[in-house]
Every structure is written in C-alpha cells, then in structure tokens.
Design a protein around this motif. Structure first.
Motif, PDB file in Angstrom:
ATOM      1  N   GLY A 179       0.812  -1.210   0.000  1.00  0.00           N
ATOM      2  CA  GLY A 179       0.000   0.000   0.000  1.00  0.00           C
ATOM      3  C   GLY A 179       0.848   1.265   0.000  1.00  0.00           C
ATOM      4  O   GLY A 179       0.470   2.279  -0.604  1.00  0.00           O
ATOM      5  N   ALA A 180       1.995   1.221   0.660  1.00  0.00           N
ATOM      6  CA  ALA A 180       2.861   2.400   0.725  1.00  0.00           C
ATOM      7  C   ALA A 180       3.433   2.782  -0.632  1.00  0.00           C
ATOM      8  O   ALA A 180       3.826   3.938  -0.841  1.00  0.00           O
ATOM      9  N   LEU A 181       3.483   1.841  -1.556  1.00  0.00           N
ATOM     10  CA  LEU A 181       3.988   2.139  -2.905  1.00  0.00           C
ATOM     11  C   LEU A 181       3.170   3.233  -3.593  1.00  0.00           C
ATOM     12  O   LEU A 181       3.683   3.941  -4.470  1.00  0.00           O
ATOM     13  N   ASP A 182       1.916   3.379  -3.205  1.00  0.00           N
ATOM     14  CA  ASP A 182       1.029   4.335  -3.873  1.00  0.00           C
ATOM     15  C   ASP A 182       1.077   5.739  -3.254  1.00  0.00           C
ATOM     16  O   ASP A 182       0.399   6.647  -3.740  1.00  0.00           O
ATOM     17  N   LEU A 183       1.853   5.927  -2.201  1.00  0.00           N
ATOM     18  CA  LEU A 183       1.882   7.218  -1.515  1.00  0.00           C
ATOM     19  C   LEU A 183       2.854   8.194  -2.190  1.00  0.00           C
ATOM     20  O   LEU A 183       3.794   7.788  -2.869  1.00  0.00           O
TER      21      LEU A 183
END
Length: 353
Positions: A305-309
């Motif tokens: 999920g952090a990849l999209d931040l």
C-alpha cells in the motif's frame, strides 16, 4: 548552562539513542550550552552479553563521582538505565541533587524477547530507576500513555528531529550510479540493527515484488544472511552514504513493535520514502493518520500500500520535525540547580519560569 549527560550508549555504538544524544549535544553547544558527556569509553568496561559492541562500565561509582564533581554542572541528565545510569542515580540521590531521565528504549520488551523475563518484573525495575527523576522524558504520547498505565509519573515530552539537509530526496540515487543499481525494483528498505528485538524476521519473511534491502549491522546479521540469500544486505552505512541509501529506496519498512520513537522513520520520510509499519507506539505517533505511511497488522499489505503514496508529501511532512524545537523541549525539562554543592551540602534549585 553546563549540562552533564550520563549515557551507557555512546560511540562507536550505532543506534538511535547514540544518534539522538550526539545530535542533542551539537544542538545544545550551538545554542551556547556547555555539555559534558559521561560515557563508557571513559571507564574500564566489558562487552554486554549478546551485544558485544555495547560496552558496560565496570564499578564506575567512584570515578563517575569524580567526573561529576570536576564538571560542576548546573543540571544532570541520566539518559540510560545501564551501569553508568544507576551509578549516577545513586550519586544524585545521596547528594540531594535533582536529575532528569529519559525513556529511550523499551528494555522490558527487549529483555522479554531475548531472555523470556516477565514484563512485570522488568517494569518494576524501570519504575524504581525513574521514580526519583524530576522528569522522565519520553518522545511520544503513545509511550507516555503506556508508562502512566504501568505506574510511572513525572513524565514530560521530548520529541525528536531530523537533519533534512542530509536526509533528502536524491533522484540520482535511484539511477545507474546509485547503490541499488541492477537490483529489481521496487526496493523495500530496512535501516537499523539486525537484532531479534527489531523483529526484522517479519520483514525478511514477506513475499514482496522487487528487492528487500537491509542496511545495518547486528548480532543476527550472519544468521539472516544464511536464511535469506535473496535479500540484499549492505552492512552499516553512515553520513552521506547512509542518506544516499535511504534516497535510493522506494518504501521504508519498519517491522519493530518495541521502539519508543524510531528516528529512522523521520530519516526515511525526509528522504521521500513512504513508511510501512505495524500500528504500534512509535509509528502510531510519528505517522498516525497522515498520508505518508501505511500502518497495518499485515506488514505485507502495508508495504504494498505504501507504494502508492506521494514521496513529495513524505518530504513535506518530515520538514515539520526540527532538532531546534526538540532541543528547547529538552532544556525546558531539565531540573537545574543554582550552584553545584560541596560534599555534604545540598544543591539549591534554580527557579525557572
């Protein structure tokens, strides 16, 4: 003001406590204070069991007393609960000197992870150590809440800062001249000690695309290398080289469940890396609901999920944490005395508004 800081953690150790105290010393001196460090390198010492790079001072009481009396400080801060910390505590109590302490490390959880000692026993020792302190400094609300629940008092806030000039986005670090050139992306990065209390095994066991990278040294390094040949281990890095390694990553993964703050979280954010972590004290306080990280009981889901931040948002958030503000907090928390007393006399406290 002459401030004497007693710490069992100091160079050449590499950890968040040492880096915090080293930066604090520089900031205090920059603002006109005189800082005297009392650290293990000034004593006969032995290696700590299971942590040979950590030195434990042997029977430091008499020499430590001489150092304190020679320094004639205006305030005494005891940073750690090791042999030097206990010796300094005894000295201050016997002489009627006020002192402050800090709760940098969740030792009860560390000791439980290594030796299976019940938490209630370790916390009883910690309460005794900090109970005589004028102010127990903690970095976050989460740790304060936990300590209050366990019977601690006199707690005050001492936050942390980050060097945003050194730790910054470096687009070239992700290119062919960067430290991870040739490794499949995305790069999921861990920076810190390779040790059981950091829960690094949870990170290394994740099924993630790209490459997992570990920057750091520690007692489990050789074991983890054998168990995880697919992981890229770089060893410990410092200064500009460390900052470049941060900037070369894509997501910073923080698997620890026991850190009181996690200075590496701010360094990663300042470098433009979103964070993946468990929703525990430390990450909860630093990241919270801000869109700069994903906190999830499923660390793999958090990492993906952090990849999209947005890296720009991560950098902007880190800029809100300054060492100058953290240092002012530290000074405000101190318990200064008017003059250092001669043997047999008690110190007079300064009245500070």
């Amino acid at each position: 003001m002459r401030i004497l800081v007693v710490s069992d953690a100091w160079r050449p150790q590499v950890n968040g406590v040492v880096r915090t105290l080293d930066t604090l010393k520089g900031e205090l001196e920059r603002t006109g204070h005189d800082v005297v460090m009392v650290t293990p390198d000034r004593f006969r010492s032995i290696p700590c069991p299971t942590y040979p790079e950590i030195r434990l001072a042997l029977r430091p009481g008499r020499k430590l007393a001489q150092m304190i009396e020679s320094a004639q400080p205006c305030a005494i801060h005891i940073a750690t609960e090791g042999p030097l910390g206990w010796a300094a505590r005894r000295y201050c109590i016997r002489r009627g000197l006020p002192f402050t302490t800090a709760y940098h490390t969740r030792f009860p959880e560390y000791i439980q992870a290594r030796f299976r000692v019940p938490l209630r026993m370790s916390y009883a020792v910690m309460r005794r150590f900090h109970g005589a302190s004028s102010s127990v400094m903690v970095a976050t609300q989460g740790i304060e809440t936990e300590l209050v629940r366990r019977g601690f008092g006199n707690i005050s806030r001492w936050s942390r800062g980050v060097d945003t000039e050194m730790f910054r986005p470096r687009p070239e670090a992700k290119g062919e001249s960067g430290p991870f050139a040739g490794l499949p992306r995305p790069i999921f990065l861990y920076v810190g000690r390779v040790a059981v209390e950091k829960n690094i095994k949870s990170f290394l066991a994740l099924d993630l695309p790209g490459t997992k990278v570990v920057v750091g040294d520690g007692p489990q390094l050789d074991e983890m290398k054998r168990r995880h040949p697919e992981v890229h281990f770089t060893g410990a890095k410092f200064g500009e080289e460390l900052a470049t390694h941060y900037a070369a990553g894509d997501v910073f993964v923080f698997p620890s469940r026991t850190d009181t703050f996690g200075l590496v979280l701010l360094e990663a954010l300042a470098s433009g890396l979103p964070v993946a972590a468990y929703p525990v004290p430390g990450p909860n306080d630093v990241i919270g609901a801000h869109p700069v990280g994903v906190l999830d009981g499923d660390l793999r889901r958090a990492a993906l999920g952090a990849l999209d931040l947005d890296p720009i948002g991560c950098r902007a958030y880190a800029l809100e944490f300054s060492w100058s503000a953290a240092t002012r907090q530290f000074v405000d928390n101190l318990a200064p005395f008017e003059t250092f007393p001669m043997p047999g006399r008690q110190a007079k406290r300064l009245s500070v508004a």
